[in-house]
Write a protein that holds these residues in place. Sequence first.
Motif, PDB file in Angstrom:
ATOM      1  N   GLN A  26       4.581  33.134  14.544  1.00  0.00           N
ATOM      2  CA  GLN A  26       5.441  32.285  13.723  1.00  0.00           C
ATOM      3  C   GLN A  26       5.109  32.451  12.245  1.00  0.00           C
ATOM      4  O   GLN A  26       6.010  32.519  11.397  1.00  0.00           O
ATOM      5  CB  GLN A  26       5.284  30.818  14.142  1.00  0.00           C
ATOM      6  N   VAL A  33      12.630  28.582  15.741  1.00  0.00           N
ATOM      7  CA  VAL A  33      12.000  27.842  16.840  1.00  0.00           C
ATOM      8  C   VAL A  33      13.032  27.066  17.645  1.00  0.00           C
ATOM      9  O   VAL A  33      12.905  26.922  18.868  1.00  0.00           O
ATOM     10  CB  VAL A  33      10.906  26.893  16.297  1.00  0.00           C
ATOM     11  N   ALA A 209       4.396  28.223  18.100  1.00  0.00           N
ATOM     12  CA  ALA A 209       5.261  28.406  16.933  1.00  0.00           C
ATOM     13  C   ALA A 209       5.651  27.063  16.324  1.00  0.00           C
ATOM     14  O   ALA A 209       5.707  26.915  15.092  1.00  0.00           O
ATOM     15  CB  ALA A 209       6.511  29.194  17.336  1.00  0.00           C
TER      16      ALA A 209
END
Length: 309
Positions: A26, A33, A209
């Motif tokens: 991420q 996301v 993430a």
Amino acid sequence: MEYLLIVFVNVITPMLILLAIGVVLQIKFTFNVKALGNILTYCLIPAAVFMNLYHTVINVKVLLDVLFFVVLFSTSLIVIGHLFSKMLRLNRQQSAVMKNSIVLINSGNYGLPVSQLVFHANPLGVSIQIVLIVYQNLLTYSYGLYNLVSATQSGAAILKQFIKMPIIHALWLGAFLNLANIQLPLFVELPIEHLSNAFIAIALITLGAQLAQIKVKALWNRLIFLSAFGRLILSPTVALLLIMLLKIDGVTAQSLWIASSFPTSRNSSTLALEYDIEAELAAQIVLFTTVISSFTVGLVIYLSSIIFV
């Protein structure tokens, strides 16, 4: 102590590695996301739920024990959250976040992967976790949502959102095919099985993430620590007392107790963000309880293997 180390290495560590991969990816690539969450919600979680119910038969008595337990358990947590809020004299927004952080459990993209790792040789444990996922979704979009938006959201709208969730349809379809003893064609079953197998990795990477996006500021906030205490300490304590009171034993007891120790649901943070109600506080509670749970959940898994043999 040796078994506790084995649990941490074989169950918790793989989970932490996948979470860390999610954090790193991420930070490097800045994934969407929400899109990953949609893949989980509308594809991977329903596939995992379907396959587990399709292949596993839950005894009616076990199912009734589970349902009776979760109603008593969640009611107890609701009372604890209410008492905490009154004791601290919180405003309505802080009170809503604290209550949700204690009552709403990350049964989906945290609990199900952990259960699949712990009960890989016993499908009953995973099937019980699936029942808990459905119940937690119901609780999230009724009690949890009501806490945050009771003034703006009608009961009919909440019910409509719940009915539309794919996990509900995967649940009844898997149960129906199982009870009717209907065998799916291989070309249909295999893709669903592949999706189900992908669930653990994608769920934990996605959670990593999500955690990477949370800004860590005032972790010494008393609300964060009290929420974590309620979710990670009081919750499994209450669950253990109820399990013993109801005389539940074996894999059912083990699965229920482990499930009670999972961290705060990411949905509590998502809902707070969506309705702009103490979103930063809610996100930090999710982060803090998720990190600390790597130790507390490992301890509960270890103790459950001793108490419920």
